[in-house]
Design a protein around this motif. Sequence first.
Motif, PDB file in Angstrom:
ATOM      1  N   CYS A  31      37.296 -56.134  27.210  1.00 32.69           N
ATOM      2  CA  CYS A  31      38.487 -57.460  27.483  1.00 32.69           C
ATOM      3  C   CYS A  31      39.435 -56.114  28.223  1.00 32.69           C
ATOM      4  O   CYS A  31      39.471 -54.906  27.942  1.00 32.69           O
ATOM      5  CB  CYS A  31      39.019 -58.354  26.659  1.00 32.69           C
ATOM      6  SG  CYS A  31      40.912 -58.559  27.560  1.00 32.69           S
ATOM      7  N   LEU A  33      41.940 -57.197  29.157  1.00 36.10           N
ATOM      8  CA  LEU A  33      43.917 -56.815  29.140  1.00 36.10           C
ATOM      9  C   LEU A  33      43.864 -57.181  27.581  1.00 36.10           C
ATOM     10  O   LEU A  33      42.794 -56.566  26.560  1.00 36.10           O
ATOM     11  CB  LEU A  33      44.257 -58.106  29.470  1.00 36.10           C
ATOM     12  CG  LEU A  33      44.045 -58.430  30.812  1.00 36.10           C
ATOM     13  CD1 LEU A  33      44.843 -59.898  30.922  1.00 36.10           C
ATOM     14  CD2 LEU A  33      44.719 -57.640  31.574  1.00 36.10           C
ATOM     15  N   CYS A  35      46.646 -58.623  25.167  1.00 37.39           N
ATOM     16  CA  CYS A  35      47.421 -59.600  25.075  1.00 37.39           C
ATOM     17  C   CYS A  35      47.984 -59.665  23.563  1.00 37.39           C
ATOM     18  O   CYS A  35      46.949 -59.780  22.780  1.00 37.39           O
ATOM     19  CB  CYS A  35      47.050 -60.999  25.167  1.00 37.39           C
ATOM     20  SG  CYS A  35      46.684 -61.309  26.513  1.00 37.39           S
ATOM     21  N   CYS A  38      46.762 -61.924  21.159  1.00 40.49           N
ATOM     22  CA  CYS A  38      45.383 -62.048  21.649  1.00 40.49           C
ATOM     23  C   CYS A  38      44.565 -62.731  19.686  1.00 40.49           C
ATOM     24  O   CYS A  38      44.641 -62.528  18.899  1.00 40.49           O
ATOM     25  CB  CYS A  38      44.881 -60.540  22.058  1.00 40.49           C
ATOM     26  SG  CYS A  38      43.199 -60.896  21.806  1.00 40.49           S
ATOM     27  N   SER A  44      38.617 -57.918  21.731  1.00 43.78           N
ATOM     28  CA  SER A  44      39.448 -57.128  23.350  1.00 43.78           C
ATOM     29  C   SER A  44      39.726 -56.079  22.306  1.00 43.78           C
ATOM     30  O   SER A  44      39.530 -54.771  22.884  1.00 43.78           O
ATOM     31  CB  SER A  44      40.527 -57.853  23.180  1.00 43.78           C
ATOM     32  OG  SER A  44      41.072 -57.725  23.522  1.00 43.78           O
ATOM     33  N   GLY A  71      37.049 -62.002  25.076  1.00 42.76           N
ATOM     34  CA  GLY A  71      36.647 -61.212  26.060  1.00 42.76           C
ATOM     35  C   GLY A  71      37.212 -61.613  27.459  1.00 42.76           C
ATOM     36  O   GLY A  71      37.311 -62.610  27.371  1.00 42.76           O
TER      37      GLY A  71
HETATM   38  S1  SF4 Z   1      40.160 -62.118  25.004  1.00 47.01           S
HETATM   39 FE1  SF4 Z   1      42.707 -61.020  24.224  1.00 47.01          FE
HETATM   40  S2  SF4 Z   1      43.139 -59.603  25.011  1.00 47.01           S
HETATM   41 FE2  SF4 Z   1      41.701 -59.991  26.432  1.00 47.01          FE
HETATM   42  S3  SF4 Z   1      42.364 -61.949  27.897  1.00 47.01           S
HETATM   43 FE3  SF4 Z   1      41.758 -63.226  26.140  1.00 47.01          FE
HETATM   44  S4  SF4 Z   1      43.999 -63.549  24.876  1.00 47.01           S
HETATM   45 FE4  SF4 Z   1      43.761 -61.386  25.976  1.00 47.01          FE
END
Ligand code: SF4
Length: 227
Positions: A31, A33, A35, A38, A44, A71
Motif C-alpha cells: 500500500c 498509505l 492509515c 488500518c 500495508s 493494500g
Molecule cells: S490498506 Fe490500510 S493503510 Fe492502505 S489504504 Fe487501506 S486502510 Fe489505509
Amino acid sequence: MAIKVSEIFHSVQGEGQWAGTPSTFVRLSGCNLRCVWCDTPYASWNPEGEIMELDDIFASAKHRHVVLTGGEPMLFTESVTLSERWRKDNRIITIETAGTIFQDIHCDLMSISPKLSNSTPTSDAKWSKTHEERRWNPEVINKLTKNYPYQLKFVIGPEVTKDINEVEALLSQLEDINPEQVFLMPEGRDSSSLWSRAKELIPACMSHGWRIAPRLQIDLFGDTKGT
Ligand code: SF4
C-alpha cells in the motif's frame, strides 16, 4: 506473471452497495498509505503473503462477484491483467481503492475510500508526511468516478462532527458526485461501537442524501482475518 498476495478468501461482501453478496476476495499485499487505524496491516504496514502466479489467482475465483482489494490494488499493473481475464470470464468485478492512483482497468464497481485526516499516523514522522501528501487526490478521484460506476466510502472516527465537516469540504472539490453513492462508514473493531457511532451519522445522511455503510464482516465474524 506473478504478484504478492496477502490472502484469498470467500465470504459475503461486508460494506457498501453490494453488502451481503457472496464474493471471492483477492487481497494484494502493498500500500502507498499508512492509515493509523488500518485494519489490514498485513497488506500495508507489514506486507505479508506469498508470490502467486496470475493463473492461480484467476483460478481461485469461486463466485460471480470478485473483489480485488488490498493494500492498494491500483499500485500494480498485474491488477489490470487480472481484471481483463475476469472480464472475459464474465465476473462482476469490484476494485477497492483509496483513490490515489489511476489505472485503466476493468471493473463494475470502483469502490473508493478516500482517507480523511483522522487516518494520518502522527506518531510516525516519515509516514505522517508521506501519508498526508498522498491521501487526498481529487484529480484521480474525478477521473475514477467519470470512468467507472463508483461508490465513495468515508471512514468516520470518534470526532464525528469534525469528520463530517471534512467530508463536506472534500466532496465540494469533486465533480458531479451522486450523493446516493456516498457512504459514511463508522470506524471501529467491534459491532457495538460501530452501531453506536452509526446512529450519530444519521442526521448528516438524512440532510445530504448519503448512506450509512454497515460493516457486516465485523457484525458477523468480529475483527477477523479472512472475512
Ligand atoms: S490498506 Fe490500510 S493503510 Fe492502505 S489504504 Fe487501506 S486502510 Fe489505509
